[in-house]
Write a protein that holds these residues in place. Structure first.
Motif, PDB file in Angstrom:
ATOM      1  N   GLY A  87      -9.504 -21.091  -1.457  1.00  0.00           N
ATOM      2  CA  GLY A  87      -8.515 -22.163  -1.467  1.00  0.00           C
ATOM      3  C   GLY A  87      -7.207 -21.744  -0.815  1.00  0.00           C
ATOM      4  N   ASP A  88      -6.291 -22.700  -0.737  1.00  0.00           N
ATOM      5  CA  ASP A  88      -4.972 -22.468  -0.150  1.00  0.00           C
ATOM      6  C   ASP A  88      -4.039 -21.982  -1.256  1.00  0.00           C
ATOM      7  OD1 ASP A  88      -2.678 -22.395   1.310  1.00  0.00           O
ATOM      8  OD2 ASP A  88      -2.569 -24.543   1.707  1.00  0.00           O
ATOM      9  N   GLN A  89      -3.891 -20.680  -1.369  1.00  0.00           N
ATOM     10  CA  GLN A  89      -3.083 -20.074  -2.426  1.00  0.00           C
ATOM     11  C   GLN A  89      -1.854 -19.368  -1.857  1.00  0.00           C
ATOM     12  OE1 GLN A  89      -3.985 -20.591  -5.512  1.00  0.00           O
ATOM     13  NE2 GLN A  89      -6.038 -21.365  -5.135  1.00  0.00           N
ATOM     14  N   ARG A  90      -1.416 -19.742  -0.658  1.00  0.00           N
ATOM     15  CA  ARG A  90      -0.328 -19.008   0.010  1.00  0.00           C
ATOM     16  C   ARG A  90       0.950 -19.004  -0.811  1.00  0.00           C
ATOM     17  NH1 ARG A  90      -0.130 -22.085   5.446  1.00  0.00           N
ATOM     18  NH2 ARG A  90      -0.660 -23.703   3.980  1.00  0.00           N
ATOM     19  N   LYS A  91       1.408 -20.154  -1.247  1.00  0.00           N
ATOM     20  CA  LYS A  91       2.667 -20.211  -2.011  1.00  0.00           C
ATOM     21  C   LYS A  91       2.521 -19.501  -3.339  1.00  0.00           C
ATOM     22  CE  LYS A  91       4.288 -24.479   0.082  1.00  0.00           C
ATOM     23  NZ  LYS A  91       4.569 -25.894  -0.110  1.00  0.00           N
ATOM     24  N   ASN A  92       1.386 -19.697  -3.997  1.00  0.00           N
ATOM     25  CA  ASN A  92       1.160 -19.061  -5.290  1.00  0.00           C
ATOM     26  C   ASN A  92       1.181 -17.542  -5.169  1.00  0.00           C
ATOM     27  OD1 ASN A  92       0.805 -21.621  -6.367  1.00  0.00           O
ATOM     28  ND2 ASN A  92      -1.411 -21.548  -6.192  1.00  0.00           N
ATOM     29  N   VAL A  93       0.497 -17.019  -4.155  1.00  0.00           N
ATOM     30  CA  VAL A  93       0.419 -15.569  -3.982  1.00  0.00           C
ATOM     31  C   VAL A  93       1.785 -14.992  -3.641  1.00  0.00           C
ATOM     32  CG1 VAL A  93      -0.545 -13.743  -2.535  1.00  0.00           C
ATOM     33  CG2 VAL A  93      -2.011 -15.578  -3.351  1.00  0.00           C
ATOM     34  N   SER A  94       2.548 -15.678  -2.791  1.00  0.00           N
ATOM     35  CA  SER A  94       3.869 -15.142  -2.422  1.00  0.00           C
ATOM     36  C   SER A  94       4.799 -15.096  -3.630  1.00  0.00           C
ATOM     37  CB  SER A  94       4.489 -15.960  -1.291  1.00  0.00           C
ATOM     38  OG  SER A  94       4.787 -17.257  -1.726  1.00  0.00           O
ATOM     39  N   THR A  95       4.811 -16.125  -4.459  1.00  0.00           N
ATOM     40  CA  THR A  95       5.657 -16.089  -5.652  1.00  0.00           C
ATOM     41  C   THR A  95       5.153 -15.054  -6.656  1.00  0.00           C
ATOM     42  OG1 THR A  95       4.413 -17.926  -6.627  1.00  0.00           O
ATOM     43  CG2 THR A  95       6.425 -18.472  -5.433  1.00  0.00           C
ATOM     44  N   PHE A  96       3.838 -14.914  -6.783  1.00  0.00           N
ATOM     45  CA  PHE A  96       3.278 -13.930  -7.707  1.00  0.00           C
ATOM     46  C   PHE A  96       3.669 -12.510  -7.302  1.00  0.00           C
ATOM     47  CE2 PHE A  96      -0.032 -10.915  -8.876  1.00  0.00           C
ATOM     48  CZ  PHE A  96      -0.143 -11.128 -10.243  1.00  0.00           C
ATOM     49  N   LEU A  97       3.528 -12.192  -6.006  1.00  0.00           N
ATOM     50  CA  LEU A  97       3.859 -10.844  -5.540  1.00  0.00           C
ATOM     51  C   LEU A  97       5.345 -10.541  -5.694  1.00  0.00           C
ATOM     52  CD1 LEU A  97       1.687 -10.636  -2.292  1.00  0.00           C
ATOM     53  CD2 LEU A  97       1.224  -9.576  -4.505  1.00  0.00           C
ATOM     54  N   ALA A  98       6.189 -11.551  -5.491  1.00  0.00           N
ATOM     55  CA  ALA A  98       7.634 -11.342  -5.631  1.00  0.00           C
ATOM     56  C   ALA A  98       8.021 -11.188  -7.102  1.00  0.00           C
ATOM     57  CB  ALA A  98       8.384 -12.505  -5.000  1.00  0.00           C
ATOM     58  N   GLN A  99       7.448 -12.019  -7.985  1.00  0.00           N
ATOM     59  CA  GLN A  99       7.800 -11.943  -9.407  1.00  0.00           C
ATOM     60  C   GLN A  99       7.263 -10.680 -10.064  1.00  0.00           C
ATOM     61  OE1 GLN A  99       6.431 -15.576 -11.160  1.00  0.00           O
ATOM     62  NE2 GLN A  99       8.212 -16.756 -10.478  1.00  0.00           N
ATOM     63  N   ALA A 100       6.106 -10.222  -9.618  1.00  0.00           N
ATOM     64  CA  ALA A 100       5.520  -9.015 -10.204  1.00  0.00           C
ATOM     65  C   ALA A 100       6.212  -7.753  -9.699  1.00  0.00           C
ATOM     66  CB  ALA A 100       4.027  -8.949  -9.884  1.00  0.00           C
ATOM     67  N   GLY A 101       7.052  -7.883  -8.676  1.00  0.00           N
ATOM     68  CA  GLY A 101       7.770  -6.739  -8.154  1.00  0.00           C
ATOM     69  C   GLY A 101       6.935  -5.876  -7.216  1.00  0.00           C
TER      70      GLY A 101
END
Length: 113
Positions: A87-101
């Motif tokens: 699926g199209d998870q681009r926005k989700n993955v970018s926010t996840f990687l930024a929030q997880a540090g």
């Protein structure tokens, strides 16, 4: 002939800097998040460029659980390990990687559509 060469301006190569930067894989330490269209409405989201010190399988497990999608880690000869998600998870993955540090927001490049 040498006088003529001195008078002509040198050719400007607009891609000289880009070619110099692309010489090594993972320069500038960017994480690239791309979308690949499959058939019909189906698509894949790929994440590449994460540092080698991270456990790709643990990141994948958290992404799959967070976004309720399936995924895998693929070994590419040129790019190294690449995470693929359904699926199209681009926005989700970018926010996840930024929030997880894992990655700073400035070092994430999103590609596609």
């Amino acid at each position: 002939m040498s006088e003529l060469d001195n008078q002509l301006p040198t050719a400007f190569d607009p891609f000289a800097e880009a070619n110099a930067e692309d010489s090594g894989a993972g320069t500038k330490e960017y994480v690239h998040i791309r979308i690949q269209q499959r058939n019909g409405r189906k698509s894949l989201t790929t994440v590449q460029g994460l540092k080698k010190e991270f456990s790709y399988n643990k990141i994948l497990k958290d992404l799959k659980k967070e976004f309720c999608c399936n995924g895998t880690v693929v070994e590419d000869p040129e790019l190294g390990q690449v995470i693929q998600l359904q699926g199209d998870q681009r926005k989700n993955v970018s926010t996840f990687l930024a929030q997880a540090g894992i990655v700073k927001k400035e070092h994430i490049k999103m590609h596609g559509f």
